[in-house]
Design a protein around this motif. Sequence first.
Motif, PDB file in Angstrom:
ATOM      1  N   ASP A 178      34.113  74.551 -70.076  1.00 26.48           N
ATOM      2  CA  ASP A 178      33.905  73.839 -71.344  1.00 26.48           C
ATOM      3  C   ASP A 178      34.580  72.469 -71.354  1.00 26.48           C
ATOM      4  O   ASP A 178      33.989  71.473 -71.803  1.00 26.48           O
ATOM      5  CB  ASP A 178      34.433  74.685 -72.507  1.00 26.48           C
ATOM      6  CG  ASP A 178      33.598  75.936 -72.739  1.00 26.48           C
ATOM      7  OD1 ASP A 178      32.464  75.981 -72.239  1.00 26.48           O
ATOM      8  OD2 ASP A 178      34.094  76.856 -73.416  1.00 26.48           O
ATOM      9  N   GLU A 179      35.822  72.402 -70.847  1.00 25.29           N
ATOM     10  CA  GLU A 179      36.530  71.121 -70.854  1.00 25.29           C
ATOM     11  C   GLU A 179      35.819  70.112 -69.956  1.00 25.29           C
ATOM     12  O   GLU A 179      35.636  68.941 -70.333  1.00 25.29           O
ATOM     13  CB  GLU A 179      37.971  71.299 -70.384  1.00 25.29           C
ATOM     14  CG  GLU A 179      38.755  69.980 -70.405  1.00 25.29           C
ATOM     15  CD  GLU A 179      40.047  70.021 -69.615  1.00 25.29           C
ATOM     16  OE1 GLU A 179      40.903  69.144 -69.845  1.00 25.29           O
ATOM     17  OE2 GLU A 179      40.193  70.897 -68.751  1.00 25.29           O
ATOM     18  N   GLN A 180      35.422  70.538 -68.754  1.00 22.96           N
ATOM     19  CA  GLN A 180      34.785  69.613 -67.826  1.00 22.96           C
ATOM     20  C   GLN A 180      33.426  69.149 -68.334  1.00 22.96           C
ATOM     21  O   GLN A 180      33.043  67.991 -68.145  1.00 22.96           O
ATOM     22  CB  GLN A 180      34.657  70.270 -66.447  1.00 22.96           C
ATOM     23  CG  GLN A 180      35.991  70.568 -65.777  1.00 22.96           C
ATOM     24  CD  GLN A 180      36.831  69.330 -65.606  1.00 22.96           C
ATOM     25  OE1 GLN A 180      36.325  68.281 -65.182  1.00 22.96           O
ATOM     26  NE2 GLN A 180      38.110  69.423 -65.935  1.00 22.96           N
ATOM     27  N   ARG A 181      32.693  70.029 -68.993  1.00 24.03           N
ATOM     28  CA  ARG A 181      31.406  69.609 -69.574  1.00 24.03           C
ATOM     29  C   ARG A 181      31.609  68.556 -70.654  1.00 24.03           C
ATOM     30  O   ARG A 181      30.874  67.566 -70.737  1.00 24.03           O
ATOM     31  CB  ARG A 181      30.665  70.821 -70.156  1.00 24.03           C
ATOM     32  CG  ARG A 181      29.939  71.644 -69.122  1.00 24.03           C
ATOM     33  CD  ARG A 181      28.886  72.542 -69.778  1.00 24.03           C
ATOM     34  NE  ARG A 181      29.488  73.465 -70.727  1.00 24.03           N
ATOM     35  CZ  ARG A 181      29.953  74.667 -70.412  1.00 24.03           C
ATOM     36  NH1 ARG A 181      29.886  75.080 -69.161  1.00 24.03           N
ATOM     37  NH2 ARG A 181      30.471  75.454 -71.341  1.00 24.03           N
ATOM     38  N   LEU A 195      34.687  62.589 -62.078  1.00 25.29           N
ATOM     39  CA  LEU A 195      34.401  63.423 -60.913  1.00 25.29           C
ATOM     40  C   LEU A 195      35.074  64.770 -61.131  1.00 25.29           C
ATOM     41  O   LEU A 195      36.303  64.875 -61.109  1.00 25.29           O
ATOM     42  CB  LEU A 195      34.912  62.765 -59.630  1.00 25.29           C
ATOM     43  CG  LEU A 195      34.315  61.389 -59.292  1.00 25.29           C
ATOM     44  CD1 LEU A 195      34.849  60.910 -57.950  1.00 25.29           C
ATOM     45  CD2 LEU A 195      32.798  61.438 -59.273  1.00 25.29           C
ATOM     46  N   PRO A 196      34.287  65.837 -61.362  1.00 25.73           N
ATOM     47  CA  PRO A 196      34.861  67.151 -61.646  1.00 25.73           C
ATOM     48  C   PRO A 196      35.435  67.797 -60.386  1.00 25.73           C
ATOM     49  O   PRO A 196      35.306  67.238 -59.279  1.00 25.73           O
ATOM     50  CB  PRO A 196      33.658  67.939 -62.176  1.00 25.73           C
ATOM     51  CG  PRO A 196      32.486  67.307 -61.499  1.00 25.73           C
ATOM     52  CD  PRO A 196      32.814  65.840 -61.375  1.00 25.73           C
ATOM     53  N   PRO A 197      36.085  68.968 -60.509  1.00 26.28           N
ATOM     54  CA  PRO A 197      36.616  69.648 -59.325  1.00 26.28           C
ATOM     55  C   PRO A 197      35.549  69.826 -58.257  1.00 26.28           C
ATOM     56  O   PRO A 197      34.410  70.209 -58.549  1.00 26.28           O
ATOM     57  CB  PRO A 197      37.085  70.999 -59.881  1.00 26.28           C
ATOM     58  CG  PRO A 197      37.412  70.716 -61.313  1.00 26.28           C
ATOM     59  CD  PRO A 197      36.398  69.710 -61.755  1.00 26.28           C
ATOM     60  N   ASP A 198      35.930  69.527 -57.003  1.00 20.54           N
ATOM     61  CA  ASP A 198      34.951  69.554 -55.916  1.00 20.54           C
ATOM     62  C   ASP A 198      35.717  69.578 -54.600  1.00 20.54           C
ATOM     63  O   ASP A 198      36.931  69.357 -54.559  1.00 20.54           O
ATOM     64  CB  ASP A 198      34.059  68.305 -55.983  1.00 20.54           C
ATOM     65  CG  ASP A 198      32.789  68.445 -55.161  1.00 20.54           C
ATOM     66  OD1 ASP A 198      32.579  69.506 -54.545  1.00 20.54           O
ATOM     67  OD2 ASP A 198      32.003  67.478 -55.117  1.00 20.54           O
ATOM     68  N   PHE A 199      35.001  69.832 -53.517  1.00 18.71           N
ATOM     69  CA  PHE A 199      35.566  69.676 -52.184  1.00 18.71           C
ATOM     70  C   PHE A 199      35.525  68.188 -51.876  1.00 18.71           C
ATOM     71  O   PHE A 199      34.450  67.591 -51.798  1.00 18.71           O
ATOM     72  CB  PHE A 199      34.756  70.481 -51.176  1.00 18.71           C
ATOM     73  CG  PHE A 199      34.784  71.953 -51.469  1.00 18.71           C
ATOM     74  CD1 PHE A 199      35.785  72.753 -50.945  1.00 18.71           C
ATOM     75  CD2 PHE A 199      33.841  72.529 -52.299  1.00 18.71           C
ATOM     76  CE1 PHE A 199      35.840  74.107 -51.234  1.00 18.71           C
ATOM     77  CE2 PHE A 199      33.881  73.875 -52.597  1.00 18.71           C
ATOM     78  CZ  PHE A 199      34.887  74.673 -52.060  1.00 18.71           C
ATOM     79  N   THR A 200      36.688  67.592 -51.702  1.00 22.08           N
ATOM     80  CA  THR A 200      36.786  66.137 -51.670  1.00 22.08           C
ATOM     81  C   THR A 200      35.891  65.523 -50.609  1.00 22.08           C
ATOM     82  O   THR A 200      35.300  64.458 -50.818  1.00 22.08           O
ATOM     83  CB  THR A 200      38.246  65.715 -51.436  1.00 22.08           C
ATOM     84  OG1 THR A 200      39.085  66.408 -52.363  1.00 22.08           O
ATOM     85  CG2 THR A 200      38.416  64.220 -51.636  1.00 22.08           C
ATOM     86  N   ALA A 201      35.757  66.186 -49.465  1.00 20.38           N
ATOM     87  CA  ALA A 201      34.914  65.652 -48.395  1.00 20.38           C
ATOM     88  C   ALA A 201      33.458  65.546 -48.814  1.00 20.38           C
ATOM     89  O   ALA A 201      32.693  64.776 -48.226  1.00 20.38           O
ATOM     90  CB  ALA A 201      35.033  66.530 -47.145  1.00 20.38           C
ATOM     91  N   ASP A 202      33.061  66.300 -49.855  1.00 17.36           N
ATOM     92  CA  ASP A 202      31.676  66.274 -50.325  1.00 17.36           C
ATOM     93  C   ASP A 202      31.485  65.403 -51.557  1.00 17.36           C
ATOM     94  O   ASP A 202      30.362  65.254 -52.038  1.00 17.36           O
ATOM     95  CB  ASP A 202      31.214  67.699 -50.651  1.00 17.36           C
ATOM     96  CG  ASP A 202      31.162  68.591 -49.414  1.00 17.36           C
ATOM     97  OD1 ASP A 202      31.017  68.048 -48.311  1.00 17.36           O
ATOM     98  OD2 ASP A 202      31.271  69.813 -49.568  1.00 17.36           O
ATOM     99  N   SER A 203      32.565  64.861 -52.102  1.00 18.59           N
ATOM    100  CA  SER A 203      32.470  64.066 -53.321  1.00 18.59           C
ATOM    101  C   SER A 203      31.936  62.666 -53.026  1.00 18.59           C
ATOM    102  O   SER A 203      32.257  62.068 -51.995  1.00 18.59           O
ATOM    103  CB  SER A 203      33.851  63.935 -53.975  1.00 18.59           C
ATOM    104  OG  SER A 203      34.343  65.186 -54.382  1.00 18.59           O
ATOM    105  N   ASP A 204      31.160  62.138 -53.941  1.00 16.56           N
ATOM    106  CA  ASP A 204      30.683  60.756 -53.840  1.00 16.56           C
ATOM    107  C   ASP A 204      31.727  59.857 -54.497  1.00 16.56           C
ATOM    108  O   ASP A 204      31.809  59.770 -55.730  1.00 16.56           O
ATOM    109  CB  ASP A 204      29.331  60.609 -54.528  1.00 16.56           C
ATOM    110  CG  ASP A 204      28.778  59.190 -54.425  1.00 16.56           C
ATOM    111  OD1 ASP A 204      29.405  58.354 -53.725  1.00 16.56           O
ATOM    112  OD2 ASP A 204      27.734  58.927 -55.037  1.00 16.56           O
TER     113      ASP A 204
END
Length: 596
Positions: A178-181, A195-204
């Motif tokens: 809910d918070e991230q949305r 940029l929400p939680p993600d695997f950093t190597a895959d983040s744009d």
Amino acid sequence: MSTGRPGRQSLVIVGAGPRGTGILERIAANTREKAGPLELDVHLVDPYPPGGGRIWRREQSPLLWMNSQAQDVTMFTDDTVQVDGPVLPGPALHEWAGIDGRVFADRRSQGGYLRWVYEKAVAGLPDGVVVHHHARRALRVGGPRHGRQQVWLEDRPRPLLADVVVLAQGHLDAELDDEQRALAAYAERHGLVHLPPDFTADSDLSALAPGQDVLVRGFGLAFVDLMVLLTEGRGGRYEGDRYVPSGREPVLHVGSRRGVPYHSKIGYDWDAAAGERPPLPRFLGPAQIDELLAKPGGFDFRADVWPLIDKELGYAHYHRLFTAHPGRTAMAWADFEEKYAAATPLGAELGALVASAVPDPADRLDLATLDHPLDGVRHTSYEELQDGLRAHITADLERRHDPAHSPDLAVFLGLLSVYGQVVRLGDIGDWWHGFFSFLASGPPGPRLRQLLALSRAGVVKFVGAGMRVSAEDGVFRATGATVPGHVVEARALVEARLPQPTLARTRDRLLRELYEDGAVSTPAGLLAVDPDDGRVLHRDGSAHPRRFALGPHTNARGAGAFTRPRTNSPSFRQNDATARAVLAFLRDLSCRATAA
């Protein structure tokens, strides 16, 4: 690819990364000791290459390192691993790669090692076993409990037929909470970057502009990757202890609940420290776990488990202090050990014993302070906070690289021992895993030295502990408890942490449908499995006879799919138990078919 030839059995493993590879290695090991032919198709389903999978694939930046020294990474069992199957030793990463064991290898090198392990496992399978890799995602698993399963893949009209399915997907993506949305919607309305939680190597990361102020929430390993990709990854370089910017870096304002980076990896080994290892486990071993599991009404982590963890880690610490640094103690070890064993965990008697036997408070183990070093710390200005955090990081680096503080290494071994025990307890919540990672799974020392250089260069700035983020007046704002009243404004926010998917929120369609069909979700949202062999549990209390699951999406998660040599890794024990259960089921199925 074949969906399973008539007369042959079929095993589908969803996930071909380290966990799937480890299961395959154990299948190869255990088929060596079984008599009789085995006609089996093994289908590995993963869009990424077998061995490394997504996280350890070769197609990623060479700047990204492993978080362990090469000598501390193995995919092979040794004589410390308590398994029913054969022990088949093999090289650790540094031995395979021919590199210094103290090196923090890049992740692409680890991917090469994992690919070799995979190929070695395949080569070790009996002649009747054929491995097929399907470079697709698995979408759904269906089928009756006592009949063949169907595993549906994307862009494939017919399912794979499976006598047994093993779910080894590894780390998963998650739908936004809910918070991230709310933050994402706010960013879209106001033209901000989120940029929400993600695997950093895959983040744009291309949306983060040079010189732009960026709020970064999270100070763990995802932040370290972010720091690397936005500095060296954009052309900056280090000259000794000085960072030379390229001019393409944003300015990272980083904070978290603790407000500090994870404790540095220890920069010496046991040989450098010399002396006896603590005999572990002592206060939290198999017998204590059995008692906790048998406790009427179940156990409470804080009341029942944590006191044993605290006493176990304290024992490791003081054993090392008394035996390796006796000049810093005021009592004979034998006397201390006897009184320590008799004292109630976390009690006043234990505290008084330590105070009388260890004169210098700096030599006493204080887990609460280690866990939250900025609690109660206040600075009067943002600049003072920068100086204070640099001093904290410098002190941590010096201590973790000084064998005079070798009780820290003993506590690290204690943490590994505890992790290997509590995995049997199933889902004990996220706090323990965060505590373990903060103390035992921090960044390499060189990364923290780079962080100090970036701080001095003004590329990284510290927000402090208790970081809070708000979205108002068309910007993101961050505050922290360490400098009361100070506010940092930015038009970009990065959540530097891995997704925490529950069965209800995971983007893995297969697992979501499995949950909707009756698989048990633990209170933390993990897939519940039988701790003995990894069979998937259902809400009616039964274990599915043909479906198994292992990895971080289950309550049988361990510290990692690969591990330090000679530590009796729970991951190896899990892999072996699951492989043996799968093979036993297939052989029983074959015998029943023959008898019919």
